[in-house]
Design an enzyme around this catalytic site. Structure first.
Site, mmCIF file in Angstrom:
data_model
loop_
_atom_site.group_PDB
_atom_site.id
_atom_site.type_symbol
_atom_site.label_atom_id
_atom_site.label_comp_id
_atom_site.label_asym_id
_atom_site.label_seq_id
_atom_site.Cartn_x
_atom_site.Cartn_y
_atom_site.Cartn_z
ATOM 1 N N ASP A 9 0.882 -1.182 0.000
ATOM 2 C CA ASP A 9 0.000 0.000 0.000
ATOM 3 C C ASP A 9 0.914 1.225 0.000
ATOM 4 O O ASP A 9 2.144 1.104 0.090
ATOM 5 C CB ASP A 9 -0.900 -0.006 1.255
ATOM 6 C CG ASP A 9 -1.794 1.224 1.331
ATOM 7 O OD1 ASP A 9 -2.348 1.625 0.293
ATOM 8 O OD2 ASP A 9 -1.931 1.806 2.422
ATOM 9 N N GLY A 42 -2.503 8.855 -4.713
ATOM 10 C CA GLY A 42 -3.546 9.561 -5.448
ATOM 11 C C GLY A 42 -3.022 10.737 -6.266
ATOM 12 O O GLY A 42 -3.624 11.117 -7.258
ATOM 13 N N CYS A 72 -4.548 -1.374 -1.910
ATOM 14 C CA CYS A 72 -4.741 0.059 -2.113
ATOM 15 C C CYS A 72 -5.735 0.212 -3.271
ATOM 16 O O CYS A 72 -5.476 -0.288 -4.374
ATOM 17 C CB CYS A 72 -3.393 0.679 -2.470
ATOM 18 S SG CYS A 72 -3.499 2.389 -2.996
ATOM 19 N N CYS A 181 -10.986 3.391 0.524
ATOM 20 C CA CYS A 181 -9.530 3.577 0.654
ATOM 21 C C CYS A 181 -9.148 2.775 1.886
ATOM 22 O O CYS A 181 -9.826 2.871 2.930
ATOM 23 C CB CYS A 181 -9.221 5.063 0.857
ATOM 24 S SG CYS A 181 -7.541 5.384 1.446
HETATM 25 N N1 DGL Z 1 -4.720 3.222 0.957
HETATM 26 C C1 DGL Z 1 -4.767 3.883 -0.325
HETATM 27 C C2 DGL Z 1 -6.105 3.533 -1.013
HETATM 28 O O1 DGL Z 1 -6.702 2.510 -0.676
HETATM 29 C C3 DGL Z 1 -4.392 5.330 -0.167
HETATM 30 C C4 DGL Z 1 -4.218 6.032 -1.453
HETATM 31 C C5 DGL Z 1 -3.181 7.137 -1.543
HETATM 32 O O2 DGL Z 1 -2.049 6.959 -1.075
HETATM 33 O O3 DGL Z 1 -3.521 8.158 -2.145
HETATM 34 O O4 DGL Z 1 -6.582 4.189 -1.917
#
Ligand code: DGL
Length: 234
Positions: A9, A42, A72, A181
Site C-alpha cells: 500500500d 492519489g 490500495c 480507501c
Molecule cells: N490506501 C490507499 C487507497 O486505498 C491510499 C491512497 C493514496 O495513497 O492516495 O486508496
C-alpha cells in the site's frame, strides 16, 4: 522456499487488509510494504504509479512472493491490469470500493468515500452503475487529505474532514458508507462517532476470501505456523 504473500500500500492503510488476511489465512507467510516515501499515491500520474508499484512487485518477487495483494484502491483501479500483463506468472489480487456489498445489503443511501483518483476512475464508475437498483442512491465523495491525515495520525484534521463531510450529507439520510480507501478502515470507530447508526463497508473480507480462492485453485495453501515480515525499506 516459502510461498510468500506480498501485501503493498502507499502506507499503513494496507495493514487493515493484512489483519483480515491473517484472520482468514493464519498459516500463510506475509511480507508487508507500506510505501510511505511515495504517499499519497492519489497525486501520482499513471506512469509514475506504474513505475513505483513495479519496483515493489519486483522486490516482492525476489523475496519469493507468488501472490501479491495490492491493498490500495487507488493503485488497484489505476494499474493492477497493467501489472497483471507485465508479470503473468504472479497472482495479483486488488481491492476496489465495496459498492456491490452495500447494494446487496439493501442500503438506500450510500456514501462512498475514496481518494480523488479512485472516485474519478472508470472502474469505480462501472461498479456504481452496474449493480445499482432504482430505489438506491449513491453519493461519491473525493477526500483529498483524509488518507494522508490518517498516515500522519493527525486526529484533529481527521475530525475536521469527517465533520465537513457529515455536514455536506446530513440532509441525505445516509444509511451506509463504503470505505473506498484502505486507510479509512483504520479509523472505523472515529467514523462511527461522527456518522452514528450508519453501516460501514470495506473490501477487506472480500480480498481475503479472493486470496484464499486463488491459493486453493493453484494449490499454494500453506499449512505452517504463519508469519509476518514488515519491510521498512525495499
Ligand atoms: N490506501 C490507499 C487507497 O486505498 C491510499 C491512497 C493514496 O495513497 O492516495 O486508496
Amino acid at each position: 522456499m516459502k510461498n510468500y504473500i506480498g501485501v503493498m500500500d502507499s502506507g499503513k492503510g494496507g495493514l487493515s487488509v493484512l489483519e483480515e488476511l491473517k484472520r482468514v489465512l493464519p498459516n500463510e507467510n506475509y511480507i508487508y510494504y507500506g510505501d510511505r516515501c511515495n504517499n499519497p499515491y492519489g497525486s501520482k500520474s499513471d506512469e509514475e504509479l506504474l513505475s513505483i508499484t513495479q519496483n515493489i512487485v519486483e522486490n516482492f518477487i525476489k523475496r519469493g512472493c507468488k501472490v501479491i495483494v495490492v491493498a490500495c484502491n487507488t493503485a488497484t483501479v489505476r494499474c493492477i491490469e497493467k501489472l497483471k500483463k507485465l508479470y503473468p506468472n504472479i497472482i495479483f489480487v486488488g481491492t476496489v470500493p465495496a459498492v456491490k456489498v452495500a447494494y446487496d445489503a439493501g442500503c438506500r443511501n450510500t456514501l462512498v468515500l475514496a481518494t480523488p483518483a479512485t472516485i474519478k476512475s472508470e472502474r469505480t464508475n462501472e461498479l456504481v452503475t452496474e449493480f445499482k437498483r432504482s430505489n438506491q442512491n449513491i453519493y461519491l465523495e473525493s477526500c483529498s487529505n483524509l488518507a494522508s491525515s490518517i498516515e500522519e495520525d493527525d486526529e484533529k484534521e481527521i475530525d475536521n474532514i469527517l465533520k465537513d463531510i457529515y455536514n455536506k450529507y446530513k440532509s441525505k439520510d445516509i444509511d451506509s458508507i463504503v470505505l473506498g480507501c484502505t486507510h479509512y478502515s483504520l479509523i472505523k470507530s472515529t467514523i462511527k462517532e461522527v456518522f452514528v447508526n450508519v453501516l460501514l463497508f470495506d473490501g477487506n473480507l472480500g480480498v481475503a476470501k479472493e486470496v484464499r480462492r486463488k491459493l486453493i485453485k493453484y494449490d499454494l495453501l500453506n499449512n505452517g505456523e504463519g508469519s509476518v515480515k514488515i519491510l521498512k525499506n525495499l
